[in-house]
Scaffold this motif. Structure first.
Motif, PDB file in Angstrom:
ATOM      1  N   ASP A  58     -87.091  -3.028  15.332  1.00 16.84           N
ATOM      2  CA  ASP A  58     -86.982  -2.652  14.043  1.00 16.84           C
ATOM      3  C   ASP A  58     -87.609  -3.563  12.740  1.00 16.84           C
ATOM      4  OD1 ASP A  58     -85.463  -0.011  14.262  1.00 16.84           O
ATOM      5  OD2 ASP A  58     -84.044  -1.470  15.151  1.00 16.84           O
ATOM      6  N   LEU A  59     -88.086  -2.881  11.874  1.00 16.99           N
ATOM      7  CA  LEU A  59     -88.471  -3.849  10.720  1.00 16.99           C
ATOM      8  C   LEU A  59     -87.168  -4.006   9.769  1.00 16.99           C
ATOM      9  CD1 LEU A  59     -91.736  -2.367   9.556  1.00 16.99           C
ATOM     10  CD2 LEU A  59     -91.553  -4.566  10.147  1.00 16.99           C
ATOM     11  N   ILE A  60     -86.784  -5.470   9.469  1.00 13.48           N
ATOM     12  CA  ILE A  60     -85.777  -5.771   8.752  1.00 13.48           C
ATOM     13  C   ILE A  60     -86.161  -6.681   7.612  1.00 13.48           C
ATOM     14  CG2 ILE A  60     -84.199  -5.241  10.427  1.00 13.48           C
ATOM     15  CD1 ILE A  60     -83.762  -8.265  10.906  1.00 13.48           C
ATOM     16  N   THR A  61     -85.232  -6.868   6.745  1.00 14.03           N
ATOM     17  CA  THR A  61     -85.600  -7.864   5.682  1.00 14.03           C
ATOM     18  C   THR A  61     -84.185  -8.893   5.670  1.00 14.03           C
ATOM     19  OG1 THR A  61     -86.503  -6.124   3.992  1.00 14.03           O
ATOM     20  CG2 THR A  61     -85.340  -8.379   3.085  1.00 14.03           C
ATOM     21  N   LEU A  62     -84.668 -10.148   6.026  1.00 12.02           N
ATOM     22  CA  LEU A  62     -83.925 -11.140   6.127  1.00 12.02           C
ATOM     23  C   LEU A  62     -83.927 -12.321   5.170  1.00 12.02           C
ATOM     24  CD1 LEU A  62     -81.404 -12.060   7.979  1.00 12.02           C
ATOM     25  CD2 LEU A  62     -83.127 -13.685   9.400  1.00 12.02           C
ATOM     26  N   LYS A  63     -83.133 -12.513   4.139  1.00 14.45           N
ATOM     27  CA  LYS A  63     -83.249 -13.492   3.145  1.00 14.45           C
ATOM     28  C   LYS A  63     -84.677 -13.236   2.363  1.00 14.45           C
ATOM     29  CE  LYS A  63     -80.526 -17.243   5.335  1.00 14.45           C
ATOM     30  NZ  LYS A  63     -80.492 -18.365   5.840  1.00 14.45           N
ATOM     31  N   LYS A  65     -87.377 -11.775   3.310  1.00 17.31           N
ATOM     32  CA  LYS A  65     -88.532 -11.821   4.191  1.00 17.31           C
ATOM     33  C   LYS A  65     -88.583 -10.748   5.060  1.00 17.31           C
ATOM     34  CE  LYS A  65     -90.277 -16.034   5.139  1.00 17.31           C
ATOM     35  NZ  LYS A  65     -90.272 -17.485   5.888  1.00 17.31           N
ATOM     36  N   ARG A  66     -89.544  -9.918   5.212  1.00 16.35           N
ATOM     37  CA  ARG A  66     -89.764  -8.824   6.285  1.00 16.35           C
ATOM     38  C   ARG A  66     -89.854  -9.570   7.684  1.00 16.35           C
ATOM     39  NH1 ARG A  66     -92.808  -3.736   5.228  1.00 16.35           N
ATOM     40  NH2 ARG A  66     -91.053  -2.991   6.356  1.00 16.35           N
ATOM     41  N   CYS A  67     -89.008  -9.110   8.439  1.00 15.25           N
ATOM     42  CA  CYS A  67     -88.919  -9.676   9.772  1.00 15.25           C
ATOM     43  C   CYS A  67     -88.861  -8.516  10.774  1.00 15.25           C
ATOM     44  CB  CYS A  67     -87.616 -10.677  10.104  1.00 15.25           C
ATOM     45  SG  CYS A  67     -87.714 -11.853   9.048  1.00 15.25           S
TER      46      CYS A  67
END
Length: 248
Positions: A58-63, A65-67
């Protein structure tokens, strides 16, 4: 890899993806769809060996940033089991064809049904001796059984000991041993299906079987009917493989 070896590195830097173009296609698909589920990929280990994985990302946003968040399951052994099952299926097809031709030729020489049955049992013992070494190295158990009455087992390969914990004699000495060890919730459906096998001469079924250690294991079972030159059923030949790893 150790954890400290991969932090801050990309999979391309580590050489985990053998084909960078395959990874690029994977990322493009992820960008367009947002998620990828149950994708089979080949990954390179630190040792250089290759293993097969089933991954979901999955594409997620962490702090901010896209991860990419990826979960992977090593399915190398499952793929090997599938390949062994494919080879066993081909071997069974050849064995059925050879046995059918053999029974057709022998039918002219046989005088009584008793003599024909004896020849078949002798042939099965020869086949068992030739295949014993092969069967010890494969998860597939091969068997034969009667086509009338209680469908009692007349032969089962010795690797049933590794698969289920029982000796071959446990199956051949007691014609009800097999059906009595099928899970009660599966038993009636399996017996009902066997009564219809002569319509198609082939049946594939899945069921839970009680191991000697008291646990149930899922088995994939394929059986075929061998007929003589006159078209009369002579015996049933089949194979079974544990599929718990595939189901997981």
């Amino acid at each position: 890899f150790r954890r400290d070896e991969v932090i801050g590195q990309t999979t391309l830097m580590l050489g985990i993806w053998p084909d960078p173009q395959e990874r690029l296609r994977f990322v493009d698909r992820l960008k367009s769809e947002g998620t990828v589920r149950n994708l089979e990929v080949s990954m390179r280990m630190k040792s250089g060996a290759f293993r097969q994985f089933l991954i979901s990302t999955d594409l997620i946003t962490l702090k901010g940033k896209r991860c990419l968040l990826t979960i992977g399951n090593d399915i190398t052994e499952r793929k090997r089991a599938e390949e062994a099952l494919r080879r066993a299926h081909e071997e069974l097809e050849e064995r059925v064809a050879e046995r059918t031709a053999e029974l057709g030729r022998s039918n002219e020489r046989l005088q009584t049904e008793i003599a024909e049955r004896k020849r078949t049992e002798d042939s099965l013992r020869m086949v068992e001796a030739r295949q014993r070494m092969l069967l010890r190295s494969t998860p597939v158990v091969i068997y034969s059984c009667k086509v009338t009455g209680d469908y009692g087992v007349t032969f089962i390969s010795e690797n049933v000991i590794e698969q289920l914990g029982y000796r071959p004699e446990d199956f051949t000495a007691n014609s009800e041993f097999w059906v009595n060890h099928i899970h009660p919730d599966d038993r009636s459906g399996i017996v009902a299906d066997l009564s219809n096998i002569f319509d198609s001469d082939r049946h594939v079924h899945e069921y839970r079987f009680l191991r000697k250690d008291g646990t149930y294991r899922w088995l994939l079972d394929e059986v075929r009917v061998v007929r003589n030159e006159a078209g009369a059923p002579q015996e049933m030949i089949g194979f079974q493989i544990e599929i718990i790893g595939i189901l997981q």
